[in-house]
Scaffold this motif. Structure first.
Motif, PDB file in Angstrom:
ATOM      1  N   SER A  69       0.836  -1.209   0.000  1.00  0.00           N
ATOM      2  CA  SER A  69       0.000   0.000   0.000  1.00  0.00           C
ATOM      3  C   SER A  69       0.868   1.254   0.000  1.00  0.00           C
ATOM      4  O   SER A  69       0.551   2.237  -0.658  1.00  0.00           O
ATOM      5  CB  SER A  69      -0.956   0.000   1.194  1.00  0.00           C
ATOM      6  OG  SER A  69      -0.270   0.243   2.398  1.00  0.00           O
ATOM      7  N   GLN A  70       1.978   1.220   0.743  1.00  0.00           N
ATOM      8  CA  GLN A  70       2.880   2.369   0.748  1.00  0.00           C
ATOM      9  C   GLN A  70       3.528   2.548  -0.615  1.00  0.00           C
ATOM     10  O   GLN A  70       3.686   3.670  -1.091  1.00  0.00           O
ATOM     11  CB  GLN A  70       3.949   2.200   1.827  1.00  0.00           C
ATOM     12  CG  GLN A  70       3.419   2.367   3.223  1.00  0.00           C
ATOM     13  CD  GLN A  70       4.482   2.136   4.283  1.00  0.00           C
ATOM     14  OE1 GLN A  70       5.572   1.658   4.000  1.00  0.00           O
ATOM     15  NE2 GLN A  70       4.148   2.465   5.521  1.00  0.00           N
ATOM     16  N   SER A  71       3.878   1.460  -1.237  1.00  0.00           N
ATOM     17  CA  SER A  71       4.470   1.533  -2.569  1.00  0.00           C
ATOM     18  C   SER A  71       3.455   2.087  -3.560  1.00  0.00           C
ATOM     19  O   SER A  71       3.785   2.932  -4.395  1.00  0.00           O
ATOM     20  CB  SER A  71       4.934   0.150  -3.016  1.00  0.00           C
ATOM     21  OG  SER A  71       5.410   0.200  -4.327  1.00  0.00           O
ATOM     22  N   GLY A  72       2.219   1.632  -3.447  1.00  0.00           N
ATOM     23  CA  GLY A  72       1.165   2.132  -4.328  1.00  0.00           C
ATOM     24  C   GLY A  72       0.914   3.609  -4.126  1.00  0.00           C
ATOM     25  O   GLY A  72       0.762   4.359  -5.101  1.00  0.00           O
ATOM     26  N   ALA A  73       0.915   4.058  -2.880  1.00  0.00           N
ATOM     27  CA  ALA A  73       0.710   5.483  -2.604  1.00  0.00           C
ATOM     28  C   ALA A  73       1.874   6.294  -3.149  1.00  0.00           C
ATOM     29  O   ALA A  73       1.689   7.379  -3.705  1.00  0.00           O
ATOM     30  CB  ALA A  73       0.563   5.703  -1.100  1.00  0.00           C
ATOM     31  N   GLY A  74       3.087   5.761  -3.006  1.00  0.00           N
ATOM     32  CA  GLY A  74       4.262   6.448  -3.542  1.00  0.00           C
ATOM     33  C   GLY A  74       4.188   6.548  -5.057  1.00  0.00           C
ATOM     34  O   GLY A  74       4.516   7.587  -5.644  1.00  0.00           O
ATOM     35  N   ASN A  75       3.755   5.471  -5.699  1.00  0.00           N
ATOM     36  CA  ASN A  75       3.620   5.483  -7.155  1.00  0.00           C
ATOM     37  C   ASN A  75       2.561   6.488  -7.603  1.00  0.00           C
ATOM     38  O   ASN A  75       2.745   7.176  -8.614  1.00  0.00           O
ATOM     39  CB  ASN A  75       3.269   4.094  -7.679  1.00  0.00           C
ATOM     40  CG  ASN A  75       4.433   3.138  -7.579  1.00  0.00           C
ATOM     41  OD1 ASN A  75       5.573   3.551  -7.456  1.00  0.00           O
ATOM     42  ND2 ASN A  75       4.146   1.851  -7.619  1.00  0.00           N
ATOM     43  N   LEU A  76       1.463   6.578  -6.855  1.00  0.00           N
ATOM     44  CA  LEU A  76       0.418   7.549  -7.191  1.00  0.00           C
ATOM     45  C   LEU A  76       0.953   8.970  -7.073  1.00  0.00           C
ATOM     46  O   LEU A  76       0.653   9.829  -7.925  1.00  0.00           O
ATOM     47  CB  LEU A  76      -0.802   7.363  -6.286  1.00  0.00           C
ATOM     48  CG  LEU A  76      -1.642   6.114  -6.534  1.00  0.00           C
ATOM     49  CD1 LEU A  76      -2.760   6.017  -5.493  1.00  0.00           C
ATOM     50  CD2 LEU A  76      -2.235   6.125  -7.940  1.00  0.00           C
ATOM     51  N   THR A  77       1.749   9.218  -6.047  1.00  0.00           N
ATOM     52  CA  THR A  77       2.326  10.548  -5.858  1.00  0.00           C
ATOM     53  C   THR A  77       3.272  10.881  -7.008  1.00  0.00           C
ATOM     54  O   THR A  77       3.242  11.997  -7.552  1.00  0.00           O
ATOM     55  CB  THR A  77       3.069  10.618  -4.513  1.00  0.00           C
ATOM     56  OG1 THR A  77       2.168  10.284  -3.459  1.00  0.00           O
ATOM     57  CG2 THR A  77       3.647  11.992  -4.275  1.00  0.00           C
ATOM     58  N   VAL A  78       4.106   9.932  -7.376  1.00  0.00           N
ATOM     59  CA  VAL A  78       5.043  10.155  -8.486  1.00  0.00           C
ATOM     60  C   VAL A  78       4.275  10.424  -9.777  1.00  0.00           C
ATOM     61  O   VAL A  78       4.611  11.351 -10.538  1.00  0.00           O
ATOM     62  CB  VAL A  78       6.002   8.947  -8.645  1.00  0.00           C
ATOM     63  CG1 VAL A  78       6.780   9.036  -9.954  1.00  0.00           C
ATOM     64  CG2 VAL A  78       6.949   8.864  -7.457  1.00  0.00           C
ATOM     65  N   GLU A  79       3.242   9.653 -10.024  1.00  0.00           N
ATOM     66  CA  GLU A  79       2.434   9.848 -11.237  1.00  0.00           C
ATOM     67  C   GLU A  79       1.762  11.226 -11.231  1.00  0.00           C
ATOM     68  O   GLU A  79       1.707  11.901 -12.263  1.00  0.00           O
ATOM     69  CB  GLU A  79       1.387   8.738 -11.373  1.00  0.00           C
ATOM     70  CG  GLU A  79       1.961   7.382 -11.702  1.00  0.00           C
ATOM     71  CD  GLU A  79       2.732   7.375 -13.012  1.00  0.00           C
ATOM     72  OE1 GLU A  79       2.281   8.007 -13.994  1.00  0.00           O
ATOM     73  OE2 GLU A  79       3.812   6.736 -13.033  1.00  0.00           O
ATOM     74  N   ALA A  80       1.259  11.634 -10.061  1.00  0.00           N
ATOM     75  CA  ALA A  80       0.625  12.951  -9.963  1.00  0.00           C
ATOM     76  C   ALA A  80       1.640  14.064 -10.228  1.00  0.00           C
ATOM     77  O   ALA A  80       1.338  15.053 -10.926  1.00  0.00           O
ATOM     78  CB  ALA A  80      -0.015  13.122  -8.585  1.00  0.00           C
ATOM     79  N   LEU A  81       2.854  13.893  -9.691  1.00  0.00           N
ATOM     80  CA  LEU A  81       3.894  14.904  -9.930  1.00  0.00           C
ATOM     81  C   LEU A  81       4.313  14.940 -11.400  1.00  0.00           C
ATOM     82  O   LEU A  81       4.543  16.021 -11.963  1.00  0.00           O
ATOM     83  CB  LEU A  81       5.111  14.633  -9.043  1.00  0.00           C
ATOM     84  CG  LEU A  81       4.920  14.920  -7.553  1.00  0.00           C
ATOM     85  CD1 LEU A  81       6.120  14.429  -6.754  1.00  0.00           C
ATOM     86  CD2 LEU A  81       4.676  16.402  -7.308  1.00  0.00           C
ATOM     87  N   LYS A  82       4.420  13.768 -12.022  1.00  0.00           N
ATOM     88  CA  LYS A  82       4.754  13.733 -13.450  1.00  0.00           C
ATOM     89  C   LYS A  82       3.669  14.424 -14.274  1.00  0.00           C
ATOM     90  O   LYS A  82       3.972  15.205 -15.192  1.00  0.00           O
ATOM     91  CB  LYS A  82       4.897  12.285 -13.927  1.00  0.00           C
ATOM     92  CG  LYS A  82       6.194  11.634 -13.535  1.00  0.00           C
ATOM     93  CD  LYS A  82       6.261  10.207 -14.094  1.00  0.00           C
ATOM     94  CE  LYS A  82       7.544   9.528 -13.701  1.00  0.00           C
ATOM     95  NZ  LYS A  82       7.606   8.150 -14.221  1.00  0.00           N
ATOM     96  N   LYS A  83       2.429  14.170 -13.945  1.00  0.00           N
ATOM     97  CA  LYS A  83       1.322  14.791 -14.676  1.00  0.00           C
ATOM     98  C   LYS A  83       1.360  16.314 -14.492  1.00  0.00           C
ATOM     99  O   LYS A  83       1.194  17.072 -15.458  1.00  0.00           O
ATOM    100  CB  LYS A  83      -0.010  14.235 -14.188  1.00  0.00           C
ATOM    101  CG  LYS A  83      -1.201  14.772 -14.934  1.00  0.00           C
ATOM    102  CD  LYS A  83      -2.485  14.166 -14.412  1.00  0.00           C
ATOM    103  CE  LYS A  83      -3.669  14.785 -15.143  1.00  0.00           C
ATOM    104  NZ  LYS A  83      -4.940  14.341 -14.620  1.00  0.00           N
ATOM    105  N   GLU A  84       1.584  16.730 -13.255  1.00  0.00           N
ATOM    106  CA  GLU A  84       1.671  18.165 -12.960  1.00  0.00           C
ATOM    107  C   GLU A  84       2.795  18.800 -13.767  1.00  0.00           C
ATOM    108  O   GLU A  84       2.648  19.871 -14.341  1.00  0.00           O
ATOM    109  CB  GLU A  84       1.911  18.364 -11.453  1.00  0.00           C
ATOM    110  CG  GLU A  84       2.200  19.786 -11.030  1.00  0.00           C
ATOM    111  CD  GLU A  84       0.971  20.675 -11.034  1.00  0.00           C
ATOM    112  OE1 GLU A  84       1.150  21.896 -11.037  1.00  0.00           O
ATOM    113  OE2 GLU A  84      -0.156  20.154 -11.040  1.00  0.00           O
TER     114      GLU A  84
END
Length: 103
Positions: A69-84
């Protein structure tokens, strides 16, 4: 007098036989007790090891789920930053350029 001595001898022999029988029974009971105690100890040890293994497996599963779950949350954050970044990188570059050239 001989009859009294004979009776006392018989009584002493009977008492001695009773004591010997009691000692033999005591040895048998001691062996049975030791066997039952060893069996109980073995059973208790096996049950304890089984419970420890179950707790360990549950702990490992919970740890694995938490890490996922922590890895998934980290991946979501990275994806959000890339999109931004993809959406606003030109804007950020212009702002940086303006700040640098203002000095």
């Amino acid at each position: 007098m001989d009859s009294i001595v004979n009776k006392l001898t018989e009584i002493e022999d009977a008492a001695s036989a009773i004591v010997q029988h009691a000692e033999a029974q005591k040895e048998i009971l001691d062996k049975e007790y030791d066997e039952k105690r060893r069996a109980f100890d073995t059973q208790l040890e096996n049950k304890t090891l089984s419970q420890i293994e179950a707790i360990r497996a549950k702990l490992e599963e919970n740890t694995r789920k938490l890490l996922e779950s922590q890895s998934g949350a980290g991946n979501l954050t990275v994806e959000a930053l890339k999109k931004e970044y993809e959406e606003n990188h030109t804007k950020y570059a212009k702002e940086l350029l303006n700040r640098i050239t203002e000095v």
